[in-house]
Each structure stands twice: as structure tokens, then as C-alpha cells.
Design a protein around this motif. Structure first.
Motif, PDB file in Angstrom:
ATOM      1  N   VAL A 150       0.816  -1.332   0.301  1.00 38.01           N
ATOM      2  CA  VAL A 150      -0.079  -0.525  -0.208  1.00 38.01           C
ATOM      3  C   VAL A 150       0.777   1.373   0.010  1.00 38.01           C
ATOM      4  CG1 VAL A 150      -2.077  -1.029   1.648  1.00 38.01           C
ATOM      5  CG2 VAL A 150       0.076  -0.057   2.803  1.00 38.01           C
ATOM      6  N   ASP A 151       0.397   2.332  -0.181  1.00 43.29           N
ATOM      7  CA  ASP A 151       1.157   3.246   0.193  1.00 43.29           C
ATOM      8  C   ASP A 151       1.062   4.013   0.620  1.00 43.29           C
ATOM      9  OD1 ASP A 151       1.059   3.672  -3.263  1.00 43.29           O
ATOM     10  OD2 ASP A 151      -0.484   4.492  -3.302  1.00 43.29           O
ATOM     11  N   ASP A 152       2.411   4.539   1.633  1.00 43.04           N
ATOM     12  CA  ASP A 152       2.127   5.036   3.092  1.00 43.04           C
ATOM     13  C   ASP A 152       1.914   6.004   2.732  1.00 43.04           C
ATOM     14  OD1 ASP A 152       4.436   3.650   3.242  1.00 43.04           O
ATOM     15  OD2 ASP A 152       5.951   4.899   2.519  1.00 43.04           O
ATOM     16  N   ARG A 153       0.763   5.730   3.957  1.00 44.26           N
ATOM     17  CA  ARG A 153      -0.117   6.300   4.405  1.00 44.26           C
ATOM     18  C   ARG A 153       0.266   7.129   5.626  1.00 44.26           C
ATOM     19  NH1 ARG A 153      -3.498   2.095   3.567  1.00 44.26           N
ATOM     20  NH2 ARG A 153      -4.810   1.492   5.534  1.00 44.26           N
ATOM     21  N   ARG A 154      -0.213   8.414   6.009  1.00 35.66           N
ATOM     22  CA  ARG A 154      -0.718   8.809   7.474  1.00 35.66           C
ATOM     23  C   ARG A 154      -1.130   7.918   8.083  1.00 35.66           C
ATOM     24  NH1 ARG A 154       4.142  11.249   8.719  1.00 35.66           N
ATOM     25  NH2 ARG A 154       5.334  12.430   6.541  1.00 35.66           N
ATOM     26  N   VAL A 155      -1.224   7.953   9.827  1.00 33.97           N
ATOM     27  CA  VAL A 155      -2.100   8.168  10.120  1.00 33.97           C
ATOM     28  C   VAL A 155      -2.136   8.230  11.526  1.00 33.97           C
ATOM     29  CG1 VAL A 155      -2.705   5.478   9.618  1.00 33.97           C
ATOM     30  CG2 VAL A 155      -0.966   5.259  11.514  1.00 33.97           C
ATOM     31  N   SER A 156      -4.025   8.743  12.073  1.00 32.20           N
ATOM     32  CA  SER A 156      -3.340   9.281  13.448  1.00 32.20           C
ATOM     33  C   SER A 156      -3.129   8.505  14.692  1.00 32.20           C
ATOM     34  CB  SER A 156      -4.457  10.005  14.052  1.00 32.20           C
ATOM     35  OG  SER A 156      -5.372   8.794  14.240  1.00 32.20           O
ATOM     36  N   THR A 157      -1.705   9.137  15.359  1.00 30.68           N
ATOM     37  CA  THR A 157      -1.636   8.586  17.045  1.00 30.68           C
ATOM     38  C   THR A 157      -2.884   7.637  17.490  1.00 30.68           C
ATOM     39  OG1 THR A 157       0.533  10.943  17.308  1.00 30.68           O
ATOM     40  CG2 THR A 157      -0.487   8.907  18.732  1.00 30.68           C
ATOM     41  N   LYS A 158      -4.068   7.805  17.388  1.00 28.56           N
ATOM     42  CA  LYS A 158      -5.026   7.297  18.250  1.00 28.56           C
ATOM     43  C   LYS A 158      -5.209   6.199  17.166  1.00 28.56           C
ATOM     44  CE  LYS A 158      -9.934   6.673  19.247  1.00 28.56           C
ATOM     45  NZ  LYS A 158     -10.915   7.533  19.233  1.00 28.56           N
ATOM     46  N   ASP A 159      -4.913   6.149  15.518  1.00 29.91           N
ATOM     47  CA  ASP A 159      -4.950   5.007  14.611  1.00 29.91           C
ATOM     48  C   ASP A 159      -4.050   4.393  15.375  1.00 29.91           C
ATOM     49  OD1 ASP A 159      -7.681   5.555  14.033  1.00 29.91           O
ATOM     50  OD2 ASP A 159      -7.391   6.811  12.413  1.00 29.91           O
ATOM     51  N   ALA A 160      -3.132   4.707  15.383  1.00 32.43           N
ATOM     52  CA  ALA A 160      -1.438   3.616  14.937  1.00 32.43           C
ATOM     53  C   ALA A 160      -2.213   3.107  16.652  1.00 32.43           C
ATOM     54  CB  ALA A 160      -0.527   4.577  15.353  1.00 32.43           C
ATOM     55  N   ASN A 161      -2.383   3.740  17.611  1.00 29.38           N
ATOM     56  CA  ASN A 161      -2.004   2.755  18.762  1.00 29.38           C
ATOM     57  C   ASN A 161      -3.400   2.015  18.785  1.00 29.38           C
ATOM     58  OD1 ASN A 161      -0.254   4.875  20.241  1.00 29.38           O
ATOM     59  ND2 ASN A 161      -1.949   6.176  20.852  1.00 29.38           N
ATOM     60  N   ALA A 162      -4.225   2.070  18.162  1.00 31.97           N
ATOM     61  CA  ALA A 162      -5.242   0.892  17.897  1.00 31.97           C
ATOM     62  C   ALA A 162      -4.522  -0.153  17.057  1.00 31.97           C
ATOM     63  CB  ALA A 162      -6.475   1.807  17.480  1.00 31.97           C
ATOM     64  N   MET A 163      -3.832   0.058  15.972  1.00 32.01           N
ATOM     65  CA  MET A 163      -3.245  -0.962  14.846  1.00 32.01           C
ATOM     66  C   MET A 163      -2.065  -1.363  16.203  1.00 32.01           C
ATOM     67  SD  MET A 163      -2.907   1.807  11.264  1.00 32.01           S
ATOM     68  CE  MET A 163      -4.832   1.646  10.337  1.00 32.01           C
ATOM     69  N   LEU A 164      -1.494  -1.017  16.448  1.00 34.57           N
ATOM     70  CA  LEU A 164      -0.027  -1.436  17.737  1.00 34.57           C
ATOM     71  C   LEU A 164      -0.987  -2.220  18.621  1.00 34.57           C
ATOM     72  CD1 LEU A 164       2.367   1.424  17.241  1.00 34.57           C
ATOM     73  CD2 LEU A 164       2.357  -0.447  15.553  1.00 34.57           C
ATOM     74  N   ASP A 165      -1.733  -2.057  18.758  1.00 35.11           N
ATOM     75  CA  ASP A 165      -2.056  -2.836  20.029  1.00 35.11           C
ATOM     76  C   ASP A 165      -2.443  -4.661  19.743  1.00 35.11           C
ATOM     77  OD1 ASP A 165      -2.966  -2.724  22.782  1.00 35.11           O
ATOM     78  OD2 ASP A 165      -4.913  -2.794  22.348  1.00 35.11           O
ATOM     79  N   GLY A 166      -2.632  -4.449  18.652  1.00 31.03           N
ATOM     80  CA  GLY A 166      -2.429  -6.045  18.246  1.00 31.03           C
ATOM     81  C   GLY A 166      -4.481  -6.465  17.668  1.00 31.03           C
ATOM     82  N   LYS A 167      -4.660  -7.393  16.499  1.00 33.06           N
ATOM     83  CA  LYS A 167      -5.834  -7.793  16.186  1.00 33.06           C
ATOM     84  C   LYS A 167      -5.670  -8.822  15.948  1.00 33.06           C
ATOM     85  CE  LYS A 167      -8.877  -5.607  12.183  1.00 33.06           C
ATOM     86  NZ  LYS A 167      -9.224  -5.429  11.684  1.00 33.06           N
ATOM     87  N   SER A 168      -6.955  -9.954  15.766  1.00 33.17           N
ATOM     88  CA  SER A 168      -7.464 -11.367  15.977  1.00 33.17           C
ATOM     89  C   SER A 168      -8.337 -10.735  15.147  1.00 33.17           C
ATOM     90  CB  SER A 168      -6.922 -11.910  16.252  1.00 33.17           C
ATOM     91  OG  SER A 168      -7.395 -13.117  16.148  1.00 33.17           O
ATOM     92  N   VAL A 169      -7.649 -11.993  13.117  1.00 38.45           N
ATOM     93  CA  VAL A 169      -9.011 -11.823  12.566  1.00 38.45           C
ATOM     94  C   VAL A 169      -9.206 -13.554  12.613  1.00 38.45           C
ATOM     95  CG1 VAL A 169      -9.888 -11.574  10.088  1.00 38.45           C
ATOM     96  CG2 VAL A 169      -8.434  -9.937  11.235  1.00 38.45           C
ATOM     97  N   THR A 170     -10.243 -13.643  12.455  1.00 39.47           N
ATOM     98  CA  THR A 170     -10.639 -15.518  12.290  1.00 39.47           C
ATOM     99  C   THR A 170     -11.951 -15.303  11.143  1.00 39.47           C
ATOM    100  OG1 THR A 170     -10.694 -15.533  14.515  1.00 39.47           O
ATOM    101  CG2 THR A 170     -11.823 -17.570  13.162  1.00 39.47           C
ATOM    102  N   MET A 171     -11.552 -16.070  10.319  1.00 44.76           N
ATOM    103  CA  MET A 171     -12.743 -16.877   8.815  1.00 44.76           C
ATOM    104  C   MET A 171     -12.915 -18.256   8.449  1.00 44.76           C
ATOM    105  SD  MET A 171     -12.373 -15.412   5.270  1.00 44.76           S
ATOM    106  CE  MET A 171     -12.417 -12.824   6.099  1.00 44.76           C
TER     107      MET A 171
END
Length: 224
Positions: A150-171
Motif C-alpha cells: 500500500v502507499d505510505d499513508r499517515r495515520v493519527s496517533t490514535k489509529d496508530a495505537n489501535a493498530m499497534l495494539d494487536g488484532k486477530s481475524v478469524t475466517m
């Protein structure tokens, strides 16, 4: 005295009995008034229609009516009255001797009965199997994991914290599978039945009958 076969022996009548035992003169001698013995009384002869003893029979087969006889303790007297009674019977045409000749004739009676003809038809059923083939389109799900740039895109600090907090996806992958269901239907019927018809059959049979020939003293013959 005379021979008489019209009556039946008391002994042959089963449960028939004399009213008094003193009337049973069987075994006693039959004598004349002068003491001459004619013979021993062997049996009592019964007229079933009148239900009474009508005569006595001696051991030699001679018969005399019972009414004119005079019964004593040790003998039975056959006197003048008995002789007169016997003579009256002959004079009035009474039967003094009789033999019965049966005339027999066979007669044919034709009937019917059911009989097996020898032909037996059995109908039975068996279960057989058959292969049935059919194409079915089934859905198949496939889960894949890929990484794409993806193109380097900036994210806010809040979104960055959420993304860096970990995410689990089940399918879950899901596939369709074939389900076979069967039901039974009646397609045909086999009917087993019998029909009946009439026919005429000619029957020949031989029958027998009695032929009576009567011979007289002058050789004349009469047939019946």
C-alpha cells in the motif's frame, strides 16, 4: 305251533325289559296238558309296534302265540286253547312263515368337487439394486492470506495505537456437500387373479340291481 319271523327277539332290543321277572319264561319247558314236552322256550318275540311280547320261540325254531299259554312255576302248558288260537291264525290268513328278499338297485348321483389341475402359479417379489448417477454443483469456500503493498499513508496517533495494539481475524471456510434423500413411489401393480368358467362333461357309470327269479313247482318263472 308255527314258524313266525315277524317279531324281534327280546335280547336283541337292547334296553327293553319285562315288567315283572315272573314273566320271563325263557328256559322253561313247553308241555301239553298230558305232560308231553314240546321243547324248551328259547326266546320271547316282541312286537315293537305294540310294545309287548307276542310269541315264544322254542329251541328248534317253532313259535307259538303267548296269550293262550298257561304259565306255571315249573313249566308252560300248551293246551287246547293254544291249538285253536294257532289254527285261527292260519284260517284268517295270518303270516305263518316269511322270508324277506331285498331288491337292491344302485342309483348314480353325480356331484361336483374342487380338484387341483396341477398348474400352480407363484408370484413373489425380490429387492434388486440399481446405480443412479447425477451431477451436482457444490459451492466451495477457500480462505487465503496474502500481503499486498500500500502507499505510505499517515495515520493519527490514535489509529496508530489501535493498530499497534494487536488484532486477530478469524475466517471459516465452508463447503457445500451433497445430501442424498430417497423416497418410494409405486410405479406399477401386478394383479394375480382367477377367472372361472363352466364346461359340460359327459359321465358314464355302471350300476347294479337285483334281479329276482321265482321258480314254481311247474318250472314256470316270473322275473321282477
Amino acid at each position: 305251533m308255527r314258524h313266525d319271523k315277524r317279531y324281534e327277539k327280546l335280547d336283541a332290543l337292547g334296553d327293553w325289559k319285562l315288567e315283572h321277572s315272573s314273566q320271563d319264561i325263557r328256559g322253561m319247558p313247553l308241555v301239553s296238558p298230558e305232560g308231553h314236552q314240546f321243547g324248551i322256550i328259547d326266546d320271547l318275540l316282541v312286537d315293537r309296534d305294540n310294545e309287548r311280547v307276542m310269541a315264544v320261540r322254542l329251541e328248534d325254531g317253532r313259535v307259538t302265540p303267548v296269550e293262550p299259554l298257561d304259565i306255571h312255576d315249573n313249566c308252560v302248558v300248551y293246551g287246547e286253547e293254544a291249538v285253536a288260537h294257532a289254527q285261527r291264525g292260519v284260517a284268517e290268513g295270518h303270516v305263518v312263515d316269511e322270508e324277506v328278499v331285498p331288491v337292491v338297485e344302485e342309483r348314480v348321483a353325480v356331484g361336483k368337487r374342487m380338484a387341483d389341475r396341477g398348474r400352480v402359479i407363484n408370484v413373489h417379489t425380490d429387492v434388486v439394486t440399481d446405480k443412479v448417477s447425477e451431477d451436482v454443483h457444490l459451492r466451495k469456500e477457500n480462505v487465503s492470506v496474502e500481503k499486498r503493498p500500500v502507499d505510505d499513508r499517515r495515520v493519527s496517533t490514535k489509529d496508530a495505537n489501535a493498530m499497534l495494539d494487536g488484532k486477530s481475524v478469524t475466517m471459516t471456510e465452508r463447503n457445500e456437500e451433497a445430501v442424498v434423500a430417497k423416497d418410494a413411489v409405486v410405479t406399477d401393480e401386478v394383479v394375480v387373479k382367477k377367472t372361472a368358467g363352466d364346461k359340460v362333461e359327459h359321465i358314464d357309470e355302471t350300476v347294479r340291481k337285483t334281479k329276482v327269479d321265482v321258480d314254481t313247482d311247474n318250472d314256470a318263472r316270473r322275473r321282477t
